[in-house]
Design a protein around this motif. Structure first.
Motif, short mmCIF file in Angstrom:
data_model
loop_
_atom_site.label_atom_id
_atom_site.label_comp_id
_atom_site.label_asym_id
_atom_site.label_seq_id
_atom_site.Cartn_x
_atom_site.Cartn_y
_atom_site.Cartn_z
N ASN A 228 35.98 59.63 31.43
CA ASN A 228 35.04 60.94 31.60
C ASN A 228 34.02 60.74 32.83
OD1 ASN A 228 36.24 61.94 29.40
ND2 ASN A 228 34.92 60.90 28.07
N GLY A 229 34.59 60.16 33.84
CA GLY A 229 33.68 60.01 35.04
C GLY A 229 32.76 59.13 35.16
N ASN A 230 32.65 58.19 33.95
CA ASN A 230 31.70 56.94 34.04
C ASN A 230 32.47 55.59 34.12
OD1 ASN A 230 29.29 58.75 33.13
ND2 ASN A 230 30.30 59.04 31.30
N VAL A 231 31.76 54.59 34.71
CA VAL A 231 32.39 53.30 34.95
C VAL A 231 32.69 52.88 33.62
CG1 VAL A 231 30.32 52.24 35.49
CG2 VAL A 231 32.63 51.57 36.42
N LYS A 232 33.80 51.96 33.16
CA LYS A 232 33.84 51.30 32.04
C LYS A 232 34.36 50.02 32.28
CE LYS A 232 32.74 54.34 28.98
NZ LYS A 232 31.52 53.93 28.25
N GLU A 233 34.80 49.66 33.49
CA GLU A 233 35.40 48.19 33.75
C GLU A 233 35.75 48.07 35.39
OE1 GLU A 233 38.75 48.05 31.11
OE2 GLU A 233 40.02 48.84 32.60
N ALA A 234 35.61 46.81 35.57
CA ALA A 234 35.89 46.18 37.00
C ALA A 234 37.25 45.34 37.11
CB ALA A 234 34.68 45.93 37.72
N VAL A 235 37.95 45.88 37.92
CA VAL A 235 39.09 44.99 38.49
C VAL A 235 38.95 44.04 39.63
CG1 VAL A 235 41.56 44.95 38.86
CG2 VAL A 235 40.68 46.83 37.60
N VAL A 236 39.01 42.83 39.25
CA VAL A 236 38.43 41.76 40.29
C VAL A 236 39.66 40.71 40.54
CG1 VAL A 236 36.21 41.88 39.81
CG2 VAL A 236 37.40 39.98 38.31
N GLU A 237 39.71 40.09 41.65
CA GLU A 237 40.94 39.19 42.00
C GLU A 237 40.13 37.91 42.55
OE1 GLU A 237 44.75 38.88 44.91
OE2 GLU A 237 43.22 40.09 45.37
N GLU A 238 40.54 36.80 42.04
CA GLU A 238 40.18 35.61 42.37
C GLU A 238 40.61 35.38 43.97
OE1 GLU A 238 40.29 30.68 41.02
OE2 GLU A 238 41.96 32.35 40.28
N ILE A 239 39.92 34.51 44.65
CA ILE A 239 40.36 34.71 45.98
C ILE A 239 39.74 33.10 46.28
CG2 ILE A 239 39.84 36.94 46.63
CD1 ILE A 239 36.91 34.76 47.66
N SER A 240 40.23 32.57 47.56
CA SER A 240 39.82 31.44 48.12
C SER A 240 39.59 31.69 49.64
CB SER A 240 41.06 30.58 48.31
OG SER A 240 42.27 30.94 48.79
N TRP A 241 38.76 30.91 50.30
CA TRP A 241 38.60 30.80 51.66
C TRP A 241 39.31 29.82 52.59
CZ3 TRP A 241 35.66 35.08 53.18
CH2 TRP A 241 34.94 35.68 52.52
N GLN A 242 39.95 30.51 53.62
CA GLN A 242 40.30 29.26 54.14
C GLN A 242 39.79 29.50 55.87
OE1 GLN A 242 44.83 30.19 54.00
NE2 GLN A 242 44.66 29.82 51.76
N LYS A 243 39.97 28.55 56.45
CA LYS A 243 39.47 28.44 57.84
C LYS A 243 40.55 28.62 59.06
CE LYS A 243 36.16 25.85 58.86
NZ LYS A 243 35.13 24.44 59.15
N ALA A 244 40.40 29.57 59.56
CA ALA A 244 41.20 29.74 60.74
C ALA A 244 41.31 28.91 61.85
CB ALA A 244 41.08 31.52 61.36
N ASP A 245 42.18 29.13 62.87
CA ASP A 245 42.17 28.24 63.91
C ASP A 245 40.86 28.43 64.90
OD1 ASP A 245 44.80 27.50 63.44
OD2 ASP A 245 45.67 28.85 64.60
N ASN A 246 40.38 29.69 64.79
CA ASN A 246 38.80 29.88 65.50
C ASN A 246 37.63 29.14 64.96
OD1 ASN A 246 38.73 31.63 63.42
ND2 ASN A 246 38.77 33.61 64.99
N GLY A 247 38.03 28.89 63.87
CA GLY A 247 37.03 28.16 62.95
C GLY A 247 36.29 29.27 61.87
N ARG A 248 36.65 30.48 62.02
CA ARG A 248 36.16 31.42 61.05
C ARG A 248 36.95 31.59 59.63
NH1 ARG A 248 35.51 37.26 63.79
NH2 ARG A 248 34.31 37.48 61.74
N LEU A 249 36.14 31.54 58.60
CA LEU A 249 36.77 31.60 57.17
C LEU A 249 37.45 32.89 56.90
CD1 LEU A 249 33.80 29.96 55.06
CD2 LEU A 249 35.90 28.88 55.76
N THR A 250 38.38 33.05 56.03
CA THR A 250 39.09 33.89 55.96
C THR A 250 39.40 34.18 54.65
OG1 THR A 250 40.40 34.07 58.27
CG2 THR A 250 41.25 35.55 56.32
N MET A 251 39.03 35.31 54.01
CA MET A 251 39.30 35.40 52.46
C MET A 251 40.65 35.66 52.34
SD MET A 251 37.32 38.15 49.87
CE MET A 251 38.52 39.61 50.68
N VAL A 252 41.35 35.04 51.33
CA VAL A 252 42.84 35.12 50.83
C VAL A 252 42.98 35.31 49.38
CG1 VAL A 252 44.79 34.00 50.66
CG2 VAL A 252 43.54 33.57 52.60
N GLY A 253 43.57 36.44 48.96
CA GLY A 253 43.71 36.47 47.61
C GLY A 253 44.72 35.59 46.87
N THR A 254 44.30 35.34 45.60
CA THR A 254 45.11 34.41 44.89
C THR A 254 46.41 35.14 43.99
OG1 THR A 254 43.83 34.24 43.01
CG2 THR A 254 43.54 32.69 44.99
#
Length: 476
Positions: free
Chosen positions: A362-388
């Protein structure tokens, strides 16, 4: 030093908090205080280490060993005077500062630094209680007029510094009362607003003028400001919250953290609510997205309002407990697990979760869908979020977004004054904190983005010196 071996013989002792079952029933300050004798003993632990990293780590450059020694010797007046030489408002920072000084204390190597933050709050309270802190109005007026836009910690520091130099300072504040996020963002259980009010009384006695309920560009034009004042200082803070856009973001019951916290502070103070509807966590499953201090404040406020359950999620990894080799002493602020008084009151904390979707009825929030993620370091040293691929649904009748801030000021205000700003909305300034428009300066979060109260005060003091130099040079 009065007791050069105290750091060996005396253990660190914190004042602690009021009992959970007591403090969650009100919005009074949660932190307890030690008596003066116990506080003197704690101050004696400052070891006069020779290289005071605490002084180096403090954005204000507070001289910790000096005023710790004064506390130990019972010279409270001298102690608070030393503090005031570098910090206009140690009663604020003694309550809400994350204490980078303690993180760099030599005794932090053994996870038992001097209780610098608590000592700072204590010496200021003793000074106020015994009438040691008084207004210091200037002996003469220079005839120069300064406008300060914004009354948070940076704006108040500018105002006090320039007023004491003899300039006539007017502080413009768009809200009902001065204080900025000190008043409307930080909950009373961390910073009682009477602490702000007594400082404001001091500033008024010193001659600072305040114009509240006054928005530049609406109630006062930029042209009028530029015409009537010899200098203009922007200290408007970081006001635009960072958002996320999962599916279902438009459902009712999803709020920015600051709307929630500000409204509760207004209720405690008896002020009219600025938000059109009452935001209440009573009887609800609360989801707080964001693991920082603002998120923690949402946790404590929700619990006091009567939430059924509070869950706080964070997209970054869970920090280690105790020491973290990745952030070595004393060069880095330690990225370690922080458990606040609010967390201790009852909260489920989760890490490495990304919000994918909000679902509702009825237009009101009731739940949130979340995903577990991990952080991986790219070749340039920056961290990238990766879904599991691990998906979970969290019950949420109300959601608070505590994700930090972007664009410190509304572009409309900058355009009103004709200022340049970068892609993030930060005011562009030179090394003297001058903006692209003559006689307009900027400071605090408006320049550096959302940061700490202690950094805002330091920035305000720096800008005050720049403004004073300009005004003096103009009269020569």
């Amino acid at each position: 030093m009065g007791n050069p071996k105290a750091f060996i013989t005396i253990p660190r002792k914190e004042a602690g908090y009021r009992p959970v079952e007591e403090r969650t029933g009100d919005f009074e300050e949660v932190e307890l205080t030690l008596n003066q004798e116990e506080r003197k003993v704690q101050a004696s632990r400052c070891m006069d280490c020779g290289i005071p990293f605490c002084h180096w780590a403090c954005p204000l450059g507070n001289r910790m060993p000096e005023w710790q020694d004064m506390i130990y010797k019972g010279k409270w007046k001298e102690g608070v005077e030393i503090l005031h030489e570098t910090n206009n408002f140690p009663d604020f920072t003694g309550r809400v500062c994350p204490a980078p000084c303690e993180k760099s204390c030599v005794l932090a190597l053994h996870e038992a630094p001097v209780t610098i933050r608590e000592n700072e709050a204590s010496v200021t309270e003793v000074a106020f209680l015994e009438g040691m802190i008084k207004a210091i109005p200037p002996r003469h007026r220079t005839g120069k007029r300064v406008a300060v836009v914004g009354s948070g910690p940076a704006g108040l520091a500018i105002a006090q510094q320039l007023n004491r130099k003899g300039h006539t300072v007017t502080v413009f504040e768009k809200d009902r009362s001065p204080g900025g996020l000190l008043r409307y963002g930080i909950p009373n259980f961390k910073l009682d607003k009477k602490v702000i009010d007594r400082r404001l009384n001091q500033l008024v006695e010193e001659g600072v003028l305040f114009r509240t309920n006054t928005e530049i560009g609406k109630d006062v034009s930029g042209e009028e400001l530029m015409r009537n004042y010899d200098a203009v200082c922007l200290a408007v803070g970081a006001g635009k919250p960072r958002d996320i856009t999962p599916v279902g973001r438009d459902l009712k019951g999803i709020y920015f953290a600051m709307d929630f916290l500000s409204q509760q502070n207004q209720l405690v103070m008896g002020e009219p609510m600025s938000h059109s509807e009452r935001i209440s966590a009573r009887g609800k499953h609360v989801l707080v997205i964001g693991g920082g201090d603002t998120g923690s404040d949402c946790v404590g406020t929700s619990i006091r309002q009567g939430a059924v359950k509070v869950t706080q999620i964070e997209i970054m990894p869970k920090p280690p407990v105790g020491k973290n080799p990745a952030t070595p002493w004393p060069h880095s602020y330690p990225n370690v697990l922080k458990t606040s008084s609010s967390h201790e009151e009852g909260c489920e904390r989760r890490w490495l979760l990304n919000t994918l979707e909000f679902r509702g009825e009825n237009g009101n929030v009731k739940e949130a869908v979340v995903e577990e993620i991990s952080w991986q370091k790219a070749d340039n040293g920056r961290l990238t979020m990766v879904g599991t691929g691990n998906i979970e649904v969290i019950k949420a009748d109300i959601v608070f977004l505590a994700l930090g801030f972007v664009h410190p000021v509304h572009e409309g205000l900058l355009d009103e004054l004709g200022l340049e700003y970068d892609v993030r909305g930060n005011v562009a300034v030179d090394k003297e904190s001058r903006s692209s428009v003559a006689k307009v300066f900027a400071t605090g979060d408006a320049v550096m983005g959302a940061s700490l109260v202690v950094k805002a005060i330091a920035s305000g003091r720096k800008v005050a010196e720049s403004v004073h130099r300009m005004l003096v040079e103009a009269t020569v």
